[in-house]
Design a protein around this motif. Structure first.
Motif, PDB file in Angstrom:
ATOM      1  N   ASN A   1     -16.228   9.867  -3.552  1.00  0.00           N
ATOM      2  CA  ASN A   1     -14.817   9.584  -3.282  1.00  0.00           C
ATOM      3  C   ASN A   1     -14.683   9.247  -1.800  1.00  0.00           C
ATOM      4  O   ASN A   1     -14.682  10.141  -0.949  1.00  0.00           O
ATOM      5  CB  ASN A   1     -13.948  10.792  -3.629  1.00  0.00           C
ATOM      6  CG  ASN A   1     -12.458  10.508  -3.452  1.00  0.00           C
ATOM      7  OD1 ASN A   1     -12.063   9.602  -2.713  1.00  0.00           O
ATOM      8  ND2 ASN A   1     -11.621  11.276  -4.116  1.00  0.00           N
TER       9      ASN A   1
ATOM     10  N   ARG B   1     -12.230   8.491   0.038  1.00  0.00           N
ATOM     11  CA  ARG B   1     -11.084   9.071   0.726  1.00  0.00           C
ATOM     12  C   ARG B   1     -11.416  10.461   1.274  1.00  0.00           C
ATOM     13  O   ARG B   1     -10.983  10.831   2.368  1.00  0.00           O
ATOM     14  CB  ARG B   1      -9.906   9.138  -0.230  1.00  0.00           C
ATOM     15  CG  ARG B   1      -8.571   9.547   0.349  1.00  0.00           C
ATOM     16  CD  ARG B   1      -7.987   8.462   1.236  1.00  0.00           C
ATOM     17  NE  ARG B   1      -8.193   8.714   2.636  1.00  0.00           N
ATOM     18  CZ  ARG B   1      -8.025   7.803   3.592  1.00  0.00           C
ATOM     19  NH1 ARG B   1      -7.691   6.555   3.286  1.00  0.00           N
ATOM     20  NH2 ARG B   1      -8.209   8.094   4.850  1.00  0.00           N
TER      21      ARG B   1
ATOM     22  N   PRO C   1      -1.883   0.821  -3.546  1.00  0.00           N
ATOM     23  CA  PRO C   1      -2.189   2.233  -3.337  1.00  0.00           C
ATOM     24  C   PRO C   1      -1.851   2.707  -1.915  1.00  0.00           C
ATOM     25  O   PRO C   1      -1.298   3.785  -1.728  1.00  0.00           O
ATOM     26  CB  PRO C   1      -3.690   2.316  -3.615  1.00  0.00           C
ATOM     27  CG  PRO C   1      -3.943   1.194  -4.572  1.00  0.00           C
ATOM     28  CD  PRO C   1      -3.026   0.093  -4.124  1.00  0.00           C
TER      29      PRO C   1
ATOM     30  N   GLU D   1       3.975   2.123  -2.301  1.00  0.00           N
ATOM     31  CA  GLU D   1       2.684   2.801  -2.317  1.00  0.00           C
ATOM     32  C   GLU D   1       2.624   3.843  -3.426  1.00  0.00           C
ATOM     33  O   GLU D   1       3.552   4.629  -3.599  1.00  0.00           O
ATOM     34  CB  GLU D   1       2.423   3.493  -0.971  1.00  0.00           C
ATOM     35  CG  GLU D   1       2.221   2.542   0.188  1.00  0.00           C
ATOM     36  CD  GLU D   1       1.864   3.266   1.475  1.00  0.00           C
ATOM     37  OE1 GLU D   1       1.212   2.657   2.341  1.00  0.00           O
ATOM     38  OE2 GLU D   1       2.231   4.460   1.604  1.00  0.00           O
ATOM     39  N   GLY D   2       1.518   3.849  -4.144  1.00  0.00           N
ATOM     40  CA  GLY D   2       1.330   4.844  -5.186  1.00  0.00           C
ATOM     41  C   GLY D   2       0.073   4.565  -5.980  1.00  0.00           C
ATOM     42  O   GLY D   2      -0.659   3.613  -5.720  1.00  0.00           O
ATOM     43  N   SER D   3      -0.184   5.402  -6.953  1.00  0.00           N
ATOM     44  CA  SER D   3      -1.349   5.245  -7.810  1.00  0.00           C
ATOM     45  C   SER D   3      -1.100   4.130  -8.830  1.00  0.00           C
ATOM     46  O   SER D   3      -0.015   4.032  -9.396  1.00  0.00           O
ATOM     47  CB  SER D   3      -1.653   6.555  -8.534  1.00  0.00           C
ATOM     48  OG  SER D   3      -2.733   6.385  -9.411  1.00  0.00           O
TER      49      SER D   3
ATOM     50  N   ASN E   1      -2.519   3.627 -11.812  1.00  0.00           N
ATOM     51  CA  ASN E   1      -2.475   4.035 -13.228  1.00  0.00           C
ATOM     52  C   ASN E   1      -2.033   5.479 -13.446  1.00  0.00           C
ATOM     53  O   ASN E   1      -2.260   6.049 -14.499  1.00  0.00           O
ATOM     54  CB  ASN E   1      -3.850   3.809 -13.864  1.00  0.00           C
ATOM     55  CG  ASN E   1      -4.172   2.335 -13.970  1.00  0.00           C
ATOM     56  OD1 ASN E   1      -3.339   1.536 -14.390  1.00  0.00           O
ATOM     57  ND2 ASN E   1      -5.378   1.956 -13.574  1.00  0.00           N
ATOM     58  N   SER E   2      -1.388   6.045 -12.460  1.00  0.00           N
ATOM     59  CA  SER E   2      -0.871   7.406 -12.581  1.00  0.00           C
ATOM     60  C   SER E   2       0.443   7.489 -11.831  1.00  0.00           C
ATOM     61  O   SER E   2       0.651   6.793 -10.829  1.00  0.00           O
ATOM     62  CB  SER E   2      -1.869   8.421 -12.012  1.00  0.00           C
ATOM     63  OG  SER E   2      -1.277   9.698 -11.898  1.00  0.00           O
TER      64      SER E   2
ATOM     65  N   LYS F   1       1.274   9.993 -10.195  1.00  0.00           N
ATOM     66  CA  LYS F   1       1.034  10.824  -9.026  1.00  0.00           C
ATOM     67  C   LYS F   1       0.852   9.960  -7.787  1.00  0.00           C
ATOM     68  O   LYS F   1       0.495   8.797  -7.860  1.00  0.00           O
ATOM     69  CB  LYS F   1      -0.217  11.685  -9.244  1.00  0.00           C
ATOM     70  CG  LYS F   1      -0.105  12.673 -10.387  1.00  0.00           C
ATOM     71  CD  LYS F   1      -1.390  13.466 -10.539  1.00  0.00           C
ATOM     72  CE  LYS F   1      -1.302  14.446 -11.709  1.00  0.00           C
ATOM     73  NZ  LYS F   1      -2.577  15.190 -11.888  1.00  0.00           N
TER      74      LYS F   1
ATOM     75  N   HIS G   1      -0.910   8.557  -4.354  1.00  0.00           N
ATOM     76  CA  HIS G   1      -2.292   8.182  -4.071  1.00  0.00           C
ATOM     77  C   HIS G   1      -2.840   9.035  -2.924  1.00  0.00           C
ATOM     78  O   HIS G   1      -3.109   8.560  -1.837  1.00  0.00           O
ATOM     79  CB  HIS G   1      -2.358   6.696  -3.708  1.00  0.00           C
ATOM     80  CG  HIS G   1      -3.749   6.187  -3.473  1.00  0.00           C
ATOM     81  ND1 HIS G   1      -4.691   6.056  -4.463  1.00  0.00           N
ATOM     82  CD2 HIS G   1      -4.368   5.776  -2.341  1.00  0.00           C
ATOM     83  CE1 HIS G   1      -5.812   5.589  -3.965  1.00  0.00           C
ATOM     84  NE2 HIS G   1      -5.648   5.409  -2.671  1.00  0.00           N
TER      85      HIS G   1
ATOM     86  N   SER H   1       3.818   4.926 -13.152  1.00  0.00           N
ATOM     87  CA  SER H   1       2.701   4.362 -12.402  1.00  0.00           C
ATOM     88  C   SER H   1       3.074   2.970 -11.911  1.00  0.00           C
ATOM     89  O   SER H   1       4.030   2.354 -12.393  1.00  0.00           O
ATOM     90  CB  SER H   1       1.459   4.279 -13.289  1.00  0.00           C
ATOM     91  OG  SER H   1       1.662   3.316 -14.326  1.00  0.00           O
TER      92      SER H   1
ATOM     93  N   ASP I   1      -7.992  -1.250  -8.264  1.00  0.00           N
ATOM     94  CA  ASP I   1      -8.170  -0.869  -9.662  1.00  0.00           C
ATOM     95  C   ASP I   1      -7.441  -1.861 -10.562  1.00  0.00           C
ATOM     96  O   ASP I   1      -6.502  -2.542 -10.131  1.00  0.00           O
ATOM     97  CB  ASP I   1      -7.628   0.542  -9.895  1.00  0.00           C
ATOM     98  CG  ASP I   1      -8.237   1.211 -11.120  1.00  0.00           C
ATOM     99  OD1 ASP I   1      -9.063   0.564 -11.802  1.00  0.00           O
ATOM    100  OD2 ASP I   1      -7.883   2.369 -11.401  1.00  0.00           O
TER     101      ASP I   1
END
Length: 324
Positions: free
Chosen positions: A38, A40, A110, A139-141, A143-144, A146, A148, A170, A187
């Motif tokens: 990962n 990050r 993301p 900004e964000g995930s 496919n989720s 939640k 990023h 998402s 992604d």
């Protein structure tokens, strides 16, 4: 004289494997290779001064820190990760008919400052004449629903329209509903392949990337390699020794990849891919060093300034302590 202990955090890429196995040693160094898939996690730990003496690191974040004089490490021109990004620009064709129509639209990503997004925006600007300075970035995930993560990055040099996705959906779902006109990043959205309205800007992205590289010589650099500044200062030869070892490791891996008696990777048409690599890249698709990568590095620093991430593009020669 005893060797310098050095902990190096990186993904276990083929070009790094000989360092991990010890097949290629680092002269004067006792290397501890920490595998972390990962990136990050690596970036945030390195930025916080935790655990590592050296690591792979986001190219855009390194340059931002360098320009902002908030950089507790130095870089060597070793490029752990490179990825063409034509394949990762998705639009909802109900709302966008051509790349030019992305100007002024709401686009999901993301992280605005991530290197992948920097190169994609640069590509759209250079190839299609799009001014993305007035776009809204969400900004964000992908496919989720939640967030990023919570990366430790510096603020942008210019005030930009960047908001966090707090919709409970998402980015992929927002693209389907038309609340976003496009998604760029790292992604493939879940909606792609399921919803026929979600399409790539470059359907034949391999051909587009090959043509782009032949014309521009840009092969986007995602991650460089950095060493803690205090270690570099205390051991002046460390950076050069580490660069040489990375170069040797990459060349050893490339030689093994090119062996045609067996397929080293699970790529059924790898022999054809090797022929194409020779034709497009002259045999080495992954050069290290400043001069061999000048077109890519020049584009990156220009994009960072144009996109408001840094106030002024630095000189490429100043970014690296090894002047290869």
């Amino acid at each position: 004289m005893s060797n310098v202990p050095l902990t190096f955090a990186c993904g276990l890429y083929d070009r790094m494997l000989p360092l991990y196995t010890g097949e290629v040693p680092v002269e004067g160094v006792d290397l501890k290779f920490v595998v972390e898939d990962n990136p990050r996690v690596i970036f945030d730990n390195m930025a916080a001064g935790l655990e590592y003496g050296a690591s792979e690191f986001s190219s855009s974040e390194y340059i931002s820190r360098f320009v902002g004089n908030q950089c507790p490490f130095v870089a060597v021109p070793v490029f752990a990760s490179r990825v063409f990004r034509h394949s990762l620009i998705f639009i909802n064709k109900k709302h966008v008919k051509s790349p030019k129509e992305l100007q002024g639209k709401r686009i999901g990503v993301p992280l605005y400052t991530m290197t992948a997004a920097v190169f994609i925006r640069g590509l759209l600007s250079d190839e299609h004449g799009i001014d993305l300075s007035k776009n809204e970035w969400v900004e964000g995930s992908i496919n989720s629903a939640k967030a990023h993560g919570n990366p430790t990055i510096l603020p942008t040099a210019k005030k930009l329209s960047i908001t966090a996705n707090q919709s409970g959906k998402s980015l992929s779902e927002l693209l389907e509903t038309g609340e976003l006109s496009a998604i760029i990043g790292t992604d493939v959205p879940d909606a792609f392949g399921r919803n026929p309205d979600i399409v790539r800007v470059y359907p034949d992205y391999r051909a587009a990337e090959i043509e782009y590289y032949k014309r521009t010589k840009i092969f986007p650099i995602m991650h460089t390699v950095v060493l803690r500044r205090d270690l570099h200062d205390k051991h002046p030869g460390l950076s050069a020794a580490f660069y040489r070892a990375c170069e040797q490791a990459k060349n050893a891996s490339l030689k093994k990849m090119k062996y045609r008696g067996t397929l080293r990777y699970m790529l059924p048409w790898m022999t054809a891919d090797l022929d194409e690599i020779d034709q497009v890249f002259g045999g080495d698709p992954w050069p290290y060093g400043v001069e061999a990568n000048r077109p890519t590095l020049s584009a990156l620093v220009r994009y960072l300034e144009e996109q408001g991430i840094v106030a002024k593009a630095p000189r490429i020669e100043d970014l690296f302590v090894v002047k290869q």
